[in-house]
Enzyme design. Structure first.
Site, PDB file in Angstrom:
ATOM      1  N   ASP A 192       6.078  -7.454  11.116  1.00  0.00           N
ATOM      2  CA  ASP A 192       6.246  -5.921  11.152  1.00  0.00           C
ATOM      3  C   ASP A 192       7.266  -5.551  12.084  1.00  0.00           C
ATOM      4  OD1 ASP A 192       5.328  -3.029  11.331  1.00  0.00           O
ATOM      5  OD2 ASP A 192       3.612  -3.982  10.578  1.00  0.00           O
ATOM      6  N   HIS A 270       7.776  -1.831   6.477  1.00  0.00           N
ATOM      7  CA  HIS A 270       7.456  -2.115   8.027  1.00  0.00           C
ATOM      8  C   HIS A 270       8.313  -3.438   8.426  1.00  0.00           C
ATOM      9  CE1 HIS A 270       3.754  -0.025   9.463  1.00  0.00           C
ATOM     10  NE2 HIS A 270       3.418   0.236   7.777  1.00  0.00           N
ATOM     11  N   GLU A 326       2.668   1.769   3.148  1.00  0.00           N
ATOM     12  CA  GLU A 326       3.226   2.954   4.029  1.00  0.00           C
ATOM     13  C   GLU A 326       4.749   3.059   3.882  1.00  0.00           C
ATOM     14  OE1 GLU A 326       0.432   4.039   7.693  1.00  0.00           O
ATOM     15  OE2 GLU A 326       1.468   2.120   7.920  1.00  0.00           O
TER      16      GLU A 326
HETATM   17  C1  ACM Z   1      -2.211  -0.176   7.268  1.00  0.00           C
HETATM   18  O1  ACM Z   1      -3.320   0.301   8.170  1.00  0.00           O
HETATM   19  N1  ACM Z   1      -1.220   0.345   7.344  1.00  0.00           N
HETATM   20  C2  ACM Z   1      -2.592  -1.215   6.239  1.00  0.00           C
END
Ligand code: ACM
Length: 689
Positions: A192, A270, A326
């Site tokens: 991440d 991410h 996201e």
């Molecule tokens: C998440 O909580 N973005 C999977």
């Protein structure tokens, strides 16, 4: 579902007995399918002989199971001996049941103990149950017959080791507890923005650079201009990564505890850390600028496939988690390579471009004998043909996947996100994501009533997620995990008919927590729980209850709450914005609704609560306007309420209301954001008196 279960129970001819009632000495967590307590007990010799009656029973698994139990044993390969021993016998237990592969039968009499199972996992779980029937201090095991199988095959915990790196010793310690409570999947969020955590030989900058940052605490790093990384070994470097040997050690530890470690490699978003170490993989080729890989560039696929190849060489897990959540997708809209890809592949929008990447990666994984698992955003733009969905933005993603014939794993934010507050926020360390006390966690039922038997089979299980943005230390991580993760263990294992909140609560207090503390874990002391926003959770009566609400600006579909009636259903929101009582608004005007009172009504007050919790971007409004109309056309403004929005670490609630006297058939309630923060408005209940 219920019918199948009932017939299984009838075939067994057994009724769940009271093995787990507080008044009895025996307490098994998670609650087994059936447990008949017998007379007397088996005296445990130190060591007691354990006979492996089948040559292919894995002694390392059995040895590990007993080592964790506190019951000293001597293992012997022998089918013929008998006597005052524990016999492990291969046998079909509960054949045909959904959990048959992990099922076991434990029979304890004063003369001997017999554990039957089809698989080593079954033996492992039988031994966990035996340990809970035992009184190691007294050297006895309670006589009983336990026949047991899990409800779901997937019973997981996710640890985010990117936001704050955790040592392999910490990870292994958590596996011990998972194994005790029969959890079998450890999902590691390895990559991440905050740090890459896995040695990849082909791309050394991932661990020489993208695994290290100048701030130890994520929040300090996140709030710092530029969110920098730094070189490994430099004086200010904080972070770390697992070498391949570390991973092999964790994998062997997991194998002996019947746990599968599922690695997650995030894509397409991410990924700031990757795209700073290797900027040529982003749309703009600039470090520190992008979170999303460039999907138009073949080099991205070369990178991802090379990384995944090393991941697959290391991890035996059938599932490889590819994240998928996201993605901002903004740079794809102007990137020439992404645009060219979209044109060439006939992709109509950037969602389809994300789907193109996921499908291509799925093909690659499938060709290597693996399956793709991803967060529910992988549904957007079309789900890859064999993908499994991990549902986190509520349950809808998982349900949608199942309805189209895919597998799903449920980890909805409102129930399974252990980074939320577990008690009154003012009494707790800063957290993200609202309020999730143990009782609410335990109340989660993953299978909706509407499901057919076939649909229910596609729901593989449940997972608790520990995101660690606000969890800088190991002790804090355990504090957030326990006891809530044990509730998820019971949701995953125990048939719903056998669940009981009162029993679970009692077992947590009298058995689970004391044992955990004795072993050096740092759980939340549940006996000290302060509890709910009780006053808010009582139903309220007012003039607008049941009245129809028109939405002039749409509510946010990510938090559908209790549907369009939420604002006038007589139920006020609690600590948690995911509790189904708060309604979310993100469009330009945020809240803009009209309540139809059905007839002209004299009103004396109109008001609603808002929640603020800045971490996840939930802010109070800068302004609320309340107006009324008798014809639905001409509105008279009753109040304009201004508020200076101040960023803080608290969870706060504020009522925006008007008092006076007015005639109203229609009531319009509007909220406006503080532009510099933006964010979501969570509102409930519009109370009219
Ligand atoms: C998440 O909580 N973005 C999977």
């Amino acid at each position: 579902m219920k019918k199948t279960l009932l017939s299984v129970m009838l075939v067994l001819g057994c009724v769940l007995s009271a093995c787990t009632e507080a008044s009895r000495p025996v307490s098994i967590t998670p609650v087994p399918l059936s447990c008949q307590q017998g007379e007397g007990s088996f005296r445990w010799k130190s060591p007691t002989t354990v006979l492996l009656t089948d040559a292919d029973i894995d002694a390392t698994v059995i040895e590990t199971a007993f080592a964790g139990s506190g019951l000293p044993v001597e293992l012997r390969q022998s089918a013929d001996e008998d006597g005052h021993v524990v016999r492990l016998e291969r046998a079909e237990v509960l054949p045909g049941s959904a959990g048959a592969d992990e099922a076991y039968r434990v029979e304890v009499t004063s003369d001997r103990i017999r554990i039957q199972a089809k698989t080593d996992a079954g033996f492992f779980y039988g031994i966990q149950t035996l340990a809970q029937l035992a009184d190691p201090a007294g050297g006895t095991v309670q006589a009983a017959v336990v026949e047991d199988a899990p409800r779901f095959s997937y019973r997981g915990i996710m640890l985010d080791v990117s936001r704050h790196f955790r040592s392999k010793e910490f990870v292994m310690k958590q596996m011990d507890l998972m194994a005790t409570y029969k959890m079998n999947r450890l999902h590691l969020h390895l990559t991440d923005a905050a740090g890459w955590r896995l040695q990849i030989d082909r791309y050394p900058r991932l661990t020489e650079f993208a695994a290290w940052r100048p701030q130890e605490v994520w929040k300090d790093w996140w709030e710092k201009e530029g969110r920098q990384y730094c070189e490994q070994g430099s004086p200010q470097a904080h972070g770390g990564f697992y070498t391949k040997d570390d991973v092999r050690e964790m994998l062997e530890y997991a194998r002996r505890r019947c746990i599968t470690i599922i690695p997650e490699i995030e894509m397409p978003s991410h990924s700031e850390e990757v795209l700073t170490a290797y900027p040529e993989l982003s749309c703009t080729h600039e470090p520190y600028k992008q979170a999303d890989f460039c999907v138009g560039n073949e080099k991205t696929f070369e990178f991802l496939e090379n990384v995944l190849t090393e991941v697959m060489e290391l991890f035996p897990s059938k599932y490889i988690h590819i994240g998928g959540d996201e993605a901002g997708k903004a740079s794809w809209k102007t990137c020439p390579l992404c645009q060219r890809r979209m044109k060439k592949e006939g992709l109509k929008d950037v969602n389809e471009l994300q789907s193109y990447l996921i499908r291509r990666i799925e093909k690659f994984l499938n060709a290597n004998g693996r399956d793709l698992l991803g967060w529910d955003e992988i549904l957007e733009g079309g789900l890859a043909p064999n993908a499994t969905v991990m549902s986190w933005r509520g349950v809808e993603g998982g349900l949608k996947a199942i309805q189209s014939g895919h597998h799903a794993i449920m980890s909805p934010g409102g129930y399974c996100y252990l980074d939320s507050y577990q008690d009154a926020p003012g009494t707790q360390p800063e957290a993200i994501g609202g309020y999730l006390p143990l009782e609410r966690e335990y109340s989660y039922e993953p299978v909706p009533d509407s499901f057919t038997v076939e649909e229910a089979k596609l729901l593989l299980g449940v997972q608790a997620n520990l995101w660690t943005e606000y969890i800088p230390t190991e002790e804090h991580a355990e504090y957030m995990l326990y006891p809530r993760a044990i509730a998820v263990a019971e949701i995953g294992w125990t048939q719903p008919e056998n669940k009981s909140w009162q029993s679970f609560r009692q077992r947590v207090l009298s058995d689970v927590l004391p044992k955990m503390q004795a072993k050096g874990y740092h759980p939340f002391d549940y006996s000290q729980e302060i509890g709910n926003r009780q006053e808010a959770l009582q139903p309220v009566d007012h003039l607008a209850v049941g009245k129809k609400v028109e939405f002039l600006a749409p509510s946010w579909k990510n938090y559908p709450a209790n549907g369009p009636e939420t604002l006038t259903d007589g139920l006020r929101g609690g600590w948690n914005y995911s509790d189904g009582r708060w309604m979310a608004f993100v469009s330009d005007k945020r809240v803009d609704v009209v309540i139809d009172m059905e007839e002209e009504t004299t009103v004396h007050s109109i008001g609603a609560d808002f929640m603020q919790i800045c971490g996840p971007g939930v802010f109070f409004p800068k302004k609320v306007i309340i107006s009324v109309s008798t014809d639905g056309k001409d509105y008279q403004q009753l109040a304009e309420i201004d508020h200076e929005v101040v960023k803080d670490d608290a969870v706060s609630f504020k009522n925006y209301g008007w008092k006076g006297e007015a005639q109203a058939r229609y009531i319009r309630y509007q909220s406006f954001p503080e532009e510099k923060y933006g964010g979501v408005h969570f509102v409930d209940e519009i109370v009219v008196e």
